[in-house]
Design an enzyme around this catalytic site. Sequence first.
Site, PDB file in Angstrom:
ATOM      1  N   TRP A 175      -8.034  -9.472  -0.550  1.00  0.00           N
ATOM      2  CA  TRP A 175      -8.434 -10.600  -0.762  1.00  0.00           C
ATOM      3  C   TRP A 175      -8.716 -11.305   0.786  1.00  0.00           C
ATOM      4  O   TRP A 175      -9.402 -12.378   0.643  1.00  0.00           O
ATOM      5  CB  TRP A 175      -7.467 -11.405  -1.496  1.00  0.00           C
ATOM      6  N   ASP A 176      -8.147 -10.973   1.556  1.00  0.00           N
ATOM      7  CA  ASP A 176      -8.419 -11.270   3.113  1.00  0.00           C
ATOM      8  C   ASP A 176      -9.888 -11.457   3.223  1.00  0.00           C
ATOM      9  O   ASP A 176     -10.360 -12.299   3.933  1.00  0.00           O
ATOM     10  CB  ASP A 176      -7.633 -10.754   4.138  1.00  0.00           C
ATOM     11  N   ASN A 212      -4.458  -3.120  -2.501  1.00  0.00           N
ATOM     12  CA  ASN A 212      -3.815  -3.941  -1.815  1.00  0.00           C
ATOM     13  C   ASN A 212      -4.597  -3.845  -0.265  1.00  0.00           C
ATOM     14  O   ASN A 212      -4.882  -4.949   0.360  1.00  0.00           O
ATOM     15  CB  ASN A 212      -2.276  -3.900  -1.596  1.00  0.00           C
ATOM     16  N   ARG A 221      -0.819  -0.823  -6.222  1.00  0.00           N
ATOM     17  CA  ARG A 221      -1.170  -2.421  -6.165  1.00  0.00           C
ATOM     18  C   ARG A 221      -2.206  -2.791  -5.536  1.00  0.00           C
ATOM     19  O   ARG A 221      -3.006  -2.418  -4.560  1.00  0.00           O
ATOM     20  CB  ARG A 221       0.171  -2.994  -5.903  1.00  0.00           C
ATOM     21  N   SER A 222      -3.093  -3.884  -6.519  1.00  0.00           N
ATOM     22  CA  SER A 222      -4.185  -4.351  -5.977  1.00  0.00           C
ATOM     23  C   SER A 222      -3.947  -5.693  -4.969  1.00  0.00           C
ATOM     24  O   SER A 222      -2.725  -6.086  -4.694  1.00  0.00           O
ATOM     25  CB  SER A 222      -5.181  -4.606  -7.062  1.00  0.00           C
ATOM     26  N   GLN A 223      -4.835  -6.756  -5.194  1.00  0.00           N
ATOM     27  CA  GLN A 223      -4.532  -8.039  -4.787  1.00  0.00           C
ATOM     28  C   GLN A 223      -5.424  -8.910  -5.591  1.00  0.00           C
ATOM     29  O   GLN A 223      -6.456  -8.358  -6.423  1.00  0.00           O
ATOM     30  CB  GLN A 223      -4.927  -8.311  -3.081  1.00  0.00           C
ATOM     31  N   GLU A 288       6.390   0.016   3.474  1.00  0.00           N
ATOM     32  CA  GLU A 288       6.257  -0.631   4.853  1.00  0.00           C
ATOM     33  C   GLU A 288       7.084  -1.918   5.036  1.00  0.00           C
ATOM     34  O   GLU A 288       7.160  -2.086   5.911  1.00  0.00           O
ATOM     35  CB  GLU A 288       4.633  -1.358   4.680  1.00  0.00           C
ATOM     36  N   ASP A 321       3.313 -12.981  -0.753  1.00  0.00           N
ATOM     37  CA  ASP A 321       4.497 -12.103  -0.617  1.00  0.00           C
ATOM     38  C   ASP A 321       5.323 -12.740   0.683  1.00  0.00           C
ATOM     39  O   ASP A 321       5.172 -12.416   1.600  1.00  0.00           O
ATOM     40  CB  ASP A 321       4.270 -10.640  -0.538  1.00  0.00           C
ATOM     41  N   GLU A 514      -2.388 -16.361  11.209  1.00  0.00           N
ATOM     42  CA  GLU A 514      -2.267 -16.073   9.610  1.00  0.00           C
ATOM     43  C   GLU A 514      -1.749 -17.330   8.830  1.00  0.00           C
ATOM     44  O   GLU A 514      -2.526 -17.446   8.163  1.00  0.00           O
ATOM     45  CB  GLU A 514      -1.676 -14.897   9.272  1.00  0.00           C
ATOM     46  N   GLU A 528       8.961 -11.709   6.258  1.00  0.00           N
ATOM     47  CA  GLU A 528       9.300 -10.514   6.835  1.00  0.00           C
ATOM     48  C   GLU A 528       9.042  -9.834   7.976  1.00  0.00           C
ATOM     49  O   GLU A 528       9.192  -9.004   8.641  1.00  0.00           O
ATOM     50  CB  GLU A 528       8.818  -9.486   5.561  1.00  0.00           C
TER      51      GLU A 528
END
Length: 578
Positions: A175-176, A212, A221-223, A288, A321, A514, A528
Amino acid sequence: MPGSTWELHLLLLLGLGLGSEQALPPPCESQIYCHGELLHQVQMARLYPDDKQFVDMPLSTAPDQVLQSFAELAATYNNTVPREQLEKFVQEHFQAVGQELESWTPGDWKESPQFLQKISDPKLRAWAEQLHLLWKKLGKKIKPEVLSQPERFSLIYSQHPFIVPGGRFVEFYYWDSYWVMEGLLLSEMAETVKGMLQNFLDLVTAYGHIPNGGRVYYLQRSQPPLLTLMMDRYVAHTGDLAFLRENIETLALELDFWAENRTISVSSGGNSHTLNRYHVPYGGPRPESYSKDTELAHTLPEGSWETLWAELKAGAESGWDFSSRWLVGSPNPDSLGSIRTSKLVPVDLNAFLCQAEELLSGFYSRLGNESQATKYRNLRAQRIAALTALLWDEDKGAWFDYDLENQKKNHEFYPSNLTPLWAGCFSDPAIADKALQYLQDSQILNHRHGIPTSLQNTGQQWDFPNAWAPLQDLVIRGLAKSPSARTQEVAFQLAQNWIRTNFDVYSQRSAMYEKYDISNAQPGGGGEYEVQEGFGWTNGVALMLLDRYGDRLSSGTQLALLEPHCLAAALLLSFLTR
């Protein structure tokens, strides 16, 4: 719906109550990068400050040889390898992070794109030139050995070069990339955008969805689904209908993934509505963030670990997240161990899908396929009805995430509550003005450095006091859709606030970040990992706002536009001049 009796029907039950005996599959098959004893021992030894570092390291030899060597090493230490020996093993069998990537200067970068001339403030124009220059620093190209020996890398091969977010994020993120592409199109770099789009289309062809990010440990997983919107922006900029025609079925395939794997049905008053949620039924700690996920699991009964890890992955799939948004309604909403992402129907996810359905319907019409156009037009109409019935609150003037277990809306403030406005998924033209009233009632307009991600200070990065560029865009462009001069003026003032924060921090640090802390107009914190420089989507949103409002925005050297009373004055003035 006040007074309604809600009846909940879940079509997908995985993740809503997993027992300890129901182990979920790992996030990928690799026994080095996704699961297994080597991953566990290295990450729990905390050889690196950031768990992502290890799982981003390429292998020096074939994975079978690495695993065999590790098994032999572990056997000599009764299966628990000392830290010093682990460090030596990694040095011998792995390469440094980033070896499989090379810096890339986009071939379509040009010195002076036209939009720069629209920026009146000379300091902001000079800053925009610097942001435009950053595309050269964020370009990456994957080396051919990732294609010829994929088993030695966690990086997923992409044929075309791409722009990365920056910092620890040296691979693509789904999505970025939308906001990055918006900035690239303003920079007149349509060929770069086309290459990035082709990479995503190739991923949908290979996996049925866009992961993702560009690592194997992100595969399941997606986004937030913005691929169709990316295509729309590219086609609007270039008129490249041939590219659309070649790939329209792939766009439909991605929406099929969300329809087949992330769907729920909720009934109210005898009417059943189909909506979507984030849901990743895959087990184990996130590779990660392995040590953090493992430590968090040990604060809970062992029988709930798999559920926790699946919910953490769903939170990562949301892009948020992590946030209080995914903790609300739990017995212990202050602890990340109570995360329950899949138990909530998110406003933004359903708005993104609603928008994609509208765009896909329009694409099919342009290409002469009216049956498919009608299909997606009907899906959009059904989703708007569901958004209105289940998520819209007329009294508050906004949409709200719906809690499946507690059968009620989450009325906390999040900018995502206004995503349907940004996405055009509403039928009442007065909704933008109601949204403005909602922002006033929530006291959001009192924040002079940006729109907060929430009003709860939890220490999570998607909460107060952090503000994120894409969420500014959701609110600002949503309000700008209003025919009301008053609402449009507030959209401008919010843009001015955000540009001033970005510009001031850049002036101090020569970097874009960011996220930003709106309590002190500095780079954000929490979460995190340390705040990252770069930064793809922040740059993209800044360029979008400079393009939209360049004739009015100020660097702040002459006018003090940003105090809370200025917003109030703007509102009062608009009332007097109506």
